[in-house]
Structure formats: C-alpha cells, structure tokens
Design an enzyme around this catalytic site. Structure first.
Site, PDB file in Angstrom:
ATOM      1  N   ARG A  43       0.778  -1.237   0.000  1.00 30.05           N
ATOM      2  CA  ARG A  43       0.000   0.000   0.000  1.00 30.05           C
ATOM      3  C   ARG A  43       0.806   1.281   0.000  1.00 30.05           C
ATOM      4  NH1 ARG A  43      -3.388  -1.754   4.998  1.00 30.05           N
ATOM      5  NH2 ARG A  43      -1.349  -2.660   5.324  1.00 30.05           N
ATOM      6  N   TYR A 163      -2.966 -17.383  14.167  1.00 26.69           N
ATOM      7  CA  TYR A 163      -4.184 -16.758  13.626  1.00 26.69           C
ATOM      8  C   TYR A 163      -5.370 -17.723  13.687  1.00 26.69           C
ATOM      9  CZ  TYR A 163      -1.405 -12.840  11.987  1.00 26.69           C
ATOM     10  OH  TYR A 163      -0.600 -11.740  11.943  1.00 26.69           O
TER      11      TYR A 163
HETATM   12  O1  CP3 Z   1       5.508  -7.933  -1.115  1.00 27.51           O
HETATM   13  C1  CP3 Z   1       5.055  -8.778  -0.322  1.00 27.51           C
HETATM   14  O2  CP3 Z   1       5.708  -9.166   0.661  1.00 27.51           O
HETATM   15  C2  CP3 Z   1       3.659  -9.240  -0.597  1.00 27.51           C
HETATM   16  C3  CP3 Z   1       3.231 -10.582  -0.202  1.00 27.51           C
HETATM   17  C4  CP3 Z   1       2.811 -10.741   1.255  1.00 27.51           C
HETATM   18  C5  CP3 Z   1       1.662 -10.206   1.891  1.00 27.51           C
HETATM   19  N1  CP3 Z   1       1.559 -10.741   3.144  1.00 27.51           N
HETATM   20  C6  CP3 Z   1       0.727  -9.259   1.270  1.00 27.51           C
HETATM   21  C7  CP3 Z   1      -0.225  -8.529   2.110  1.00 27.51           C
HETATM   22  C8  CP3 Z   1       3.461 -11.553   2.194  1.00 27.51           C
HETATM   23  C9  CP3 Z   1       4.777 -12.305   2.045  1.00 27.51           C
HETATM   24  C10 CP3 Z   1       2.640 -11.551   3.369  1.00 27.51           C
HETATM   25  C11 CP3 Z   1       2.958 -12.350   4.566  1.00 27.51           C
HETATM   26  C12 CP3 Z   1       2.147 -12.191   5.775  1.00 27.51           C
HETATM   27  N2  CP3 Z   1       0.800 -12.011   5.879  1.00 27.51           N
HETATM   28  C13 CP3 Z   1       2.672 -12.312   7.089  1.00 27.51           C
HETATM   29  C14 CP3 Z   1       4.110 -12.589   7.433  1.00 27.51           C
HETATM   30  C15 CP3 Z   1       4.920 -11.344   7.338  1.00 27.51           C
HETATM   31  C16 CP3 Z   1       4.701 -10.357   8.442  1.00 27.51           C
HETATM   32  O3  CP3 Z   1       4.328  -9.225   8.103  1.00 27.51           O
HETATM   33  O4  CP3 Z   1       4.925 -10.685   9.597  1.00 27.51           O
HETATM   34  C17 CP3 Z   1       1.620 -12.129   7.985  1.00 27.51           C
HETATM   35  C18 CP3 Z   1       1.723 -12.140   9.493  1.00 27.51           C
HETATM   36  C19 CP3 Z   1       0.440 -11.956   7.219  1.00 27.51           C
HETATM   37  C20 CP3 Z   1      -0.944 -11.772   7.709  1.00 27.51           C
HETATM   38  C21 CP3 Z   1      -1.439 -10.446   7.265  1.00 27.51           C
HETATM   39  N3  CP3 Z   1      -1.959 -10.213   6.019  1.00 27.51           N
HETATM   40  C22 CP3 Z   1      -1.463  -9.229   7.994  1.00 27.51           C
HETATM   41  C23 CP3 Z   1      -0.958  -9.047   9.414  1.00 27.51           C
HETATM   42  C24 CP3 Z   1      -2.007  -8.263   7.139  1.00 27.51           C
HETATM   43  C25 CP3 Z   1      -2.272  -6.809   7.447  1.00 27.51           C
HETATM   44  C26 CP3 Z   1      -1.031  -6.062   7.073  1.00 27.51           C
HETATM   45  C27 CP3 Z   1      -1.079  -4.579   7.272  1.00 27.51           C
HETATM   46  O5  CP3 Z   1      -0.039  -3.989   6.948  1.00 27.51           O
HETATM   47  O6  CP3 Z   1      -2.073  -4.018   7.715  1.00 27.51           O
HETATM   48  C28 CP3 Z   1      -2.304  -8.881   5.898  1.00 27.51           C
HETATM   49  C29 CP3 Z   1      -2.842  -8.254   4.685  1.00 27.51           C
HETATM   50  C30 CP3 Z   1      -1.825  -8.048   3.603  1.00 27.51           C
HETATM   51  N4  CP3 Z   1      -0.972  -9.011   3.164  1.00 27.51           N
HETATM   52  C31 CP3 Z   1      -1.636  -6.876   2.812  1.00 27.51           C
HETATM   53  C32 CP3 Z   1      -0.652  -7.172   1.871  1.00 27.51           C
HETATM   54  C33 CP3 Z   1      -0.143  -6.282   0.767  1.00 27.51           C
HETATM   55  C34 CP3 Z   1      -2.439  -5.572   2.911  1.00 27.51           C
HETATM   56  C35 CP3 Z   1      -3.713  -5.892   2.240  1.00 27.51           C
HETATM   57  C36 CP3 Z   1      -4.432  -4.739   1.592  1.00 27.51           C
HETATM   58  O7  CP3 Z   1      -4.022  -4.335   0.467  1.00 27.51           O
HETATM   59  O8  CP3 Z   1      -5.407  -4.294   2.171  1.00 27.51           O
END
Ligand code: CP3
Length: 364
Positions: A43, A163
C-alpha cells in the site's frame, strides 16, 4: 530462460543469468549486497492502491494477472534483487477449510480450539486448491529479468496456528498458549497438519518456478527458547527436511527472535531472517559461518531523512561484513506510510556500500 530484453522497463544494468540474491545465499563471493523488502508490493505504492481500488485483497491474491502486476510494480521502480510471490500466509489456511477475511489483517470466523477442530482441517492439494498461486509463479518466472530472483513463501506452522487459534491478531496470545499448555497433543496435531500443508505448498511453489522460499514465523518470538524447542522447532525442521531442494535456499524469518537464533539455525534453514532488535554482529557471532543472514533495518528508519537512511543502511552492510553471506532487508514489512523516495535511497545505498566494502575502500 526469460528474455530480459522483452521487458526493458525491468531490465537491470548487471543482468546476468544467475541472480545476485541466489549467488549470495549460496555463499559465493559476490560483487555487492543484494536487497529486497518484505511487503515490497503493497500500500505504500500509489500504483498498488490503484489496483486495490478495483479488487479486494483476496481477489488480488486469486487473480494471477493482478497478482503478477502488483508483484512487478516495485521492480519497475527500484533496483531490487528479488521479488516475492504476491499472496498471503492465510491462503493455505483457507484451503484447509477455514473462512478467513482481511480487515486489513486476517480474521478467522471460527477459530480452531479443540481436537475436533483440528480433525476437521484438510490437507489440501496445492494444485487443486491454490492453482492461482502456482500460475502466478509460472507467469512471474517468464516476466522477471533473469538477474532478479523469485521467492515463494508460506507462513510457518506456529504463525498460521496463531491466527487460526486466536481468530486474528493478538497482544498476548492467551488462546494459543492456553491450547499449547492445556492440550499439548492437540496443539502438536495442529502443528503437524500445518507442517504437511506448508511443505506441500512450498514444494508446489518450487515446482512452479520459485527459486528460493521463505517461511514467515512472525510470532515465534513470543515463546521462551525452551518452548520454541519443544513446540515449534521440530515442526519447522520437518518442513525444512521435506522441502529441501538443491539450489533453492530456505529462509527462516521471525520477529523478536534474539533468544532463538541458534535454535532457528538448527532447523536446517540456509538463511536466518532477523528483525532490528538483534544486532547483525551479534547474530554473526552466534550463527555458523556458512549460515546466511537476512535483514535487518527498522522499517521506521525509512521515515527519516535520506542521510539517516543512508547511514543506517551503511552500518548494517559494514556490520554484516563480507566473510559470510548477507541479504539486506527490513526487519519487518515496510509500512504503508513510507515515502516512496526513501526506498530508492535505501536500495542505492545498499548496492553502493556493498560494492565499497568489498573493494576495501573507506566510507565517503
Ligand atoms: O511484497 C510482499 O511481501 C507481498 C506478499 C505478502 C503479503 N503478506 C501481502 C499482504 C506476504 C509475504 C505476506 C505475509 C504475511 N501475511 C505475514 C508474514 C509477514 C509479516 O508481516 O509478519 C503475515 C503475518 C500476514 C498476515 C497479514 N496479512 C497481515 C498481518 C495483514 C495486514 C497487514 C497490514 O499492513 O495491515 C495482511 C494483509 C496483507 N498481506 C496486505 C498485503 C499487501 C495488505 C492488504 C491490503 O491491500 O489491504
């Protein structure tokens, strides 16, 4: 081999056939320090937000053309050395039969807290249940230049379990730890099922073109070292054993893992990812010389002026040294409020300082 000339906007000046990222992870002598950024597709990029206006997050993950597009977006702007599959750690959890929403983090409708709940979980075939992930990887392997490595990933069993048991984000993880201490057999059964799904997922990703894989154990650091060894380490080691593929580095990442580094290495992972709460030099002393390190700039440093970003990046490159492999990254995902120019400064500094340190030149 993909034809880099067909994608000139992505071509890198030093386009070779073997990505710097992979040569570094293998422990070869390299020309500079490779860098990629956790959540580099996301984002903070206006072009990502534009795609997100048309589709919700899960639709993005499930539509290969869109997932490919957002994976490529940061590569068009920055000289990054790797890109990571656009997906989420909860995608395999959905394939196991749970209902998951994003707001923006994962929310599980019906958390798993009993033996029956664990028994109801399936062992999904990635080809049948996550074809969009594999198709995204196949397209990416054709689209990215050969100098950029393609990373596949999965959540680690413990972080996915967090989770699934809590139902979402948590401050103290009482439901998860409660299950662990009250019903250790049920907890281990859940971890075992997750381990199989994770290994199947990563193997399928490698078959579809992933050149390295990262296991995200974001929440491992909430455990004492003894509990990590008892409840987590054997399951991670089983995943590493099942996934092991010659030439495909296995990265194990976690946050708050200062007490766990030696045990993390004992899982057999090739690369240990660190957050900023551990000093690189300390990690170097504690991990064996062949073990590569990934990390570990505090993502908040990117809110500072460019001179501060450059100095902090230089300090990490210098502390990592050149004797053992280092892949530069942030210590956790990039914040959505990060100014885009800060990433340019960071990537350029890491490559410049990596070259300078290897040439034995003093800092300018
Ligand atoms: O460039 C990249 O790394 C994209 C791929 C990716 C995402 N999530 C996209 C995402 C990867 C490798 C992840 C891993 C992920 N997801 C983890 C492990 C890494 C970490 O941050 O500890 C975890 C715990 C998750 C679970 C998750 N998914 C969370 C906590 C969130 C909210 C994140 C936030 O910043 O608010 C997500 C959603 C998510 N995953 C988004 C993205 C780009 C935001 C979604 C949106 O566009 O609304």
């Amino acid at each position: 081999m993909p034809d880099a000339t067909a994608h000139s906007s992505l071509a890198r000046p030093d386009d070779g056939l073997d990505p710097l990222f992979l040569r570094t992870a293998r422990g070869e002598a390299v020309e500079t320090t490779p860098i990629w950024i956790m959540r580099q597709a996301g984002r903070y990029l206006p072009e990502y937000r534009r795609v997100r206006e048309q589709a919700d997050f899960l639709t993005l993950c499930r539509t290969p053309d869109l997932a490919v597009e957002v994976t490529l977006q940061p590569l068009r702007r920055f000289g990054l050395d790797a890109c990571i599959l656009f997906s989420d750690i909860m995608v395999p959890v959905i394939a196991m039969g749970l209902e998951v929403d994003f707001n923006p983090g994962p929310v599980v409708a019906d958390p798993v807290r009993s033996e029956a709940g664990v028994r109801a979980l399936g062992r999904p075939d990635p080809v049948e249940t996550m074809p969009f992930v594999l198709e995204t990887l196949r397209i990416l392997r054709r689209e990215i230049p050969p100098s950029v490595a393609l990373i596949g990933f999965s959540g680690a069993p413990f972080t996915m379990a967090a989770y699934m048991v809590e139902g979402g984000a948590s401050k103290d993880f009482t439901a998860l730890k409660g299950l662990m201490f009250q019903e250790p057999l049920v907890f281990h059964a859940l971890m075992e099922k997750l381990g199989l799904t994770v290994a199947d997922t990563l193997r399928a990703q490698i078959a579809a073109g992933a050149q390295a894989v990262q296991l995200f154990d974001t929440w491992a650091g909430i455990l004492s070292p003894a509990d990590y060894r008892e409840f987590v380490m054997p399951h991670v080691r089983a995943v590493v054993d099942r996934v092991a593929t010659p030439g495909v580095p296995f990265i194990l990442y976690g946050t708050n893992t200062g007490g766990l580094l030696e045990d993390m290495e004992k899982t057999g992972a090739d690369v240990i990812g660190l957050d900023w709460r551990v000093e690189i030099a300390d990690a170097r002393r504690r991990l064996s010389p062949g073990c590569a390190i990934q990390g570990n700039l505090d993502p908040a440093v990117l809110f500072g002026p460019s001179a501060v970003i450059a100095r902090r990046a230089r300090e990490i490159v210098e502390a990592a040294g050149v004797e053992a492999p280092h892949i530069f990254n942030l210590g956790h995902g990039i914040s959505r409020l990060t100014p885009v120019e800060a990433v340019d400064t960071l990537v350029d500094t890491v490559h410049r300082e990596g070259r300078r340190v290897r040439a034995g030149q003093p800092a300018s």
